[in-house]
Enzyme design. Structure first.
Site, PDB file in Angstrom:
ATOM      1  N   GLU A  30       9.705   9.158  18.930  1.00 47.30           N
ATOM      2  CA  GLU A  30       8.761   8.044  19.018  1.00 47.30           C
ATOM      3  C   GLU A  30       9.522   6.714  18.947  1.00 47.30           C
ATOM      4  OE1 GLU A  30       5.156   6.646  16.172  1.00 47.30           O
ATOM      5  OE2 GLU A  30       5.118   8.752  16.823  1.00 47.30           O
ATOM      6  N   ARG A  50      10.938   7.989  14.537  1.00 47.15           N
ATOM      7  CA  ARG A  50      10.676   9.290  13.937  1.00 47.15           C
ATOM      8  C   ARG A  50      10.600  10.362  15.009  1.00 47.15           C
ATOM      9  NH1 ARG A  50       4.302   8.720  11.951  1.00 47.15           N
ATOM     10  NH2 ARG A  50       3.400   8.287  13.996  1.00 47.15           N
ATOM     11  N   TYR A  65      -5.805  -2.898  11.518  1.00 46.05           N
ATOM     12  CA  TYR A  65      -5.344  -1.511  11.424  1.00 46.05           C
ATOM     13  C   TYR A  65      -6.345  -0.735  10.574  1.00 46.05           C
ATOM     14  CZ  TYR A  65      -2.612   2.656  10.842  1.00 46.05           C
ATOM     15  OH  TYR A  65      -2.206   3.964  10.872  1.00 46.05           O
ATOM     16  N   ARG A  92       2.018  -3.816  18.876  1.00 47.55           N
ATOM     17  CA  ARG A  92       3.127  -2.913  19.130  1.00 47.55           C
ATOM     18  C   ARG A  92       2.577  -1.698  19.872  1.00 47.55           C
ATOM     19  NH1 ARG A  92       7.957  -4.833  18.971  1.00 47.55           N
ATOM     20  NH2 ARG A  92       8.910  -2.923  18.142  1.00 47.55           N
ATOM     21  N   ARG A 129       0.812  -1.218   0.000  1.00 43.21           N
ATOM     22  CA  ARG A 129       0.000   0.000   0.000  1.00 43.21           C
ATOM     23  C   ARG A 129       0.848   1.271   0.000  1.00 43.21           C
ATOM     24  NH1 ARG A 129      -0.946   1.837   5.455  1.00 43.21           N
ATOM     25  NH2 ARG A 129      -0.021   0.446   6.992  1.00 43.21           N
ATOM     26  N   ARG A 187       6.749   6.638  -6.626  1.00 40.15           N
ATOM     27  CA  ARG A 187       6.351   7.633  -7.615  1.00 40.15           C
ATOM     28  C   ARG A 187       7.541   8.036  -8.498  1.00 40.15           C
ATOM     29  NH1 ARG A 187       3.420  11.136  -2.959  1.00 40.15           N
ATOM     30  NH2 ARG A 187       1.567   9.841  -2.696  1.00 40.15           N
ATOM     31  N   ASP A 219      -7.666   3.265   9.413  1.00 32.21           N
ATOM     32  CA  ASP A 219      -7.551   4.712   9.423  1.00 32.21           C
ATOM     33  C   ASP A 219      -8.838   5.321   9.975  1.00 32.21           C
ATOM     34  OD1 ASP A 219      -4.957   4.927   8.409  1.00 32.21           O
ATOM     35  OD2 ASP A 219      -5.671   4.763   6.338  1.00 32.21           O
TER      36      ASP A 219
END
Length: 382
Positions: free
Chosen positions: A299, A278, A347, A248, A173, A177, A349
């Protein structure tokens, strides 16, 4: 509804279902163990800097579903926001997702799109016809150099295991580009609430038929025959009697500085020798605001323990086997419907959570009016 339904969890899933029930003329109780609503989308003002803090990590609302965009913007003002992510690899900074600029920077080239496409195709491992693991998928897409720099170390830190153990679907996913488009999401509707997510969820729950009880731990054994909509962990509903599903969790280490610390909302760190995944700089999630000081968060990802907040379902072989057993157990249980990311061990969104919550509410209201039972899972975890 003979008794007021009980919704466990005041995140988006629980709040949307509660509102649909209330607007249909039914009383509903929302029980939340934390001291606040909005779940992991919770935002609050940092007292020292005034910056709007995404307490449980950054959340960017993005969707291709215009109906869901219209729904969520009904509850508050959303500001235009196009997410950008950079990554530090060694002593250099690159643009993500991998795009034409990333490729040209990394290989010190000046490729046009067709040249870059041909070059990456040469780098890719053409012997991998049907990639099964994350590593196979990456090598078949971009080859070893880009994989080592941008995916391998970051993935090991994020998931706590080798990329050879993760399914290829995790990477499928992610875009690759061959132009200079560095927007992280390509959905037509993107934004962040002007005043954060907390007021949005509070607005959804603001109805006289909705009774919100914070700082309250729900005991599944005390349902009083009311139908329960459970957005907590699926295994937690059964007191982990078959074992614990793998998740996690995240540790957040905040620090404050003057001015602009990193110049971007999110800076990934792709190499394994940097312990965090990050750094987020929260004021860049609200570019319409001005702050002299800044608030940043390192994080760290690790295995989720019994007292930790679960974030990402692992869903590897062992977890899928246990999940199947819990699904069977759940389907043999009356008066409960499992909802959301934790309740269905997937998971999701935010836009998908809202869409599925609307589906659940519609299913229940229709089933109740027709005298039919509601499914234990409106959306199949398997």
């Amino acid at each position: 509804m003979s008794k007021s339904p009980v919704i466990v969890g005041a995140g988006f899933s629980g709040a949307v279902i509660a509102r649909e029930f209330a607007e249909a003329g039914h009383d509903v109780r929302v029980i939340e163990a934390r001291s606040h609503v909005a779940g992991n989308c919770y935002t609050e003002r940092d007292a020292e800097t005034g910056v709007l803090l995404h307490v449980y990590g950054p959340h960017i609302f993005h969707t291709a579903n215009e109906d869901i965009w219209n729904y969520v913007t009904r509850w508050g003002s959303f500001m235009p926001y196009s997410h950008r992510v950079q990554t530090t690899v060694g002593e250099k900074v690159f643009s993500l997702p991998i795009n034409l600029l990333t490729i040209n920077q990394f290989f010190n080239k000046a490729f046009r799109p067709d040249e870059a496409r041909a070059f990456v195709a040469e780098q890719a491992d053409g012997t991998i016809i049907d990639p099964q693991s994350f590593e196979d998928q990456a090598l078949s897409m971009v080859g070893p150099d880009l994989y080592e720099a941008f995916f391998k170390g970051y993935t090991e830190k994020q998931w706590g295991c080798s990329p050879t153990e993760l399914p290829a679907s995790i990477l499928k996913r992610l875009p690759l580009r061959f132009n200079y488009d560095d927007s992280y999401f390509n959905h037509p509707f993107q934004g962040i609430p002007e005043h954060g997510y907390t007021p949005i969820v509070e607005s959804i729950l603001d109805h006289p038929r909705i009774d919100v009880q914070l700082n309250t731990v729900f005991d599944p054994k005390d349902t009083d025959d009311a139908h329960v909509f459970w957005s907590g962990p699926l295994d937690g509903y059964f007191d982990h009697k078959l074992g614990r599903l793998g998740y996690r969790t995240l540790d957040f280490h905040h620090f404050r500085e003057e001015g602009d610390w990193q110049g971007t909302p999110v800076m990934n760190y792709g190499l394994r020798d940097v312990p965090y995944t990050r750094i987020t700089e929260h004021k860049h999630f609200a570019p319409w605001e001005e702050h002299e000081k800044t608030l940043c968060t390192r994080e760290y990802s690790r295995e989720c323990g019994p007292d930790d907040i679960p974030y990402y379902p692992i869903r590897l072989v062992d977890e899928k086997a246990m999940l199947s057993e819990y699904v069977d157990l759940a389907r043999a249980t009356e008066n409960v419907t499992f909802i959301g990311r934790l309740g269905t061990y997937r998971y999701l969104d935010m836009d998908v959570c809202i869409k599925e919550a609307l589906d659940v509410a519609e299913t229940y209201l229709t089933a109740h009016s027709e005298g039919r039972p509601i499914p234990t899972f409106v959306h199949d975890p398997l």
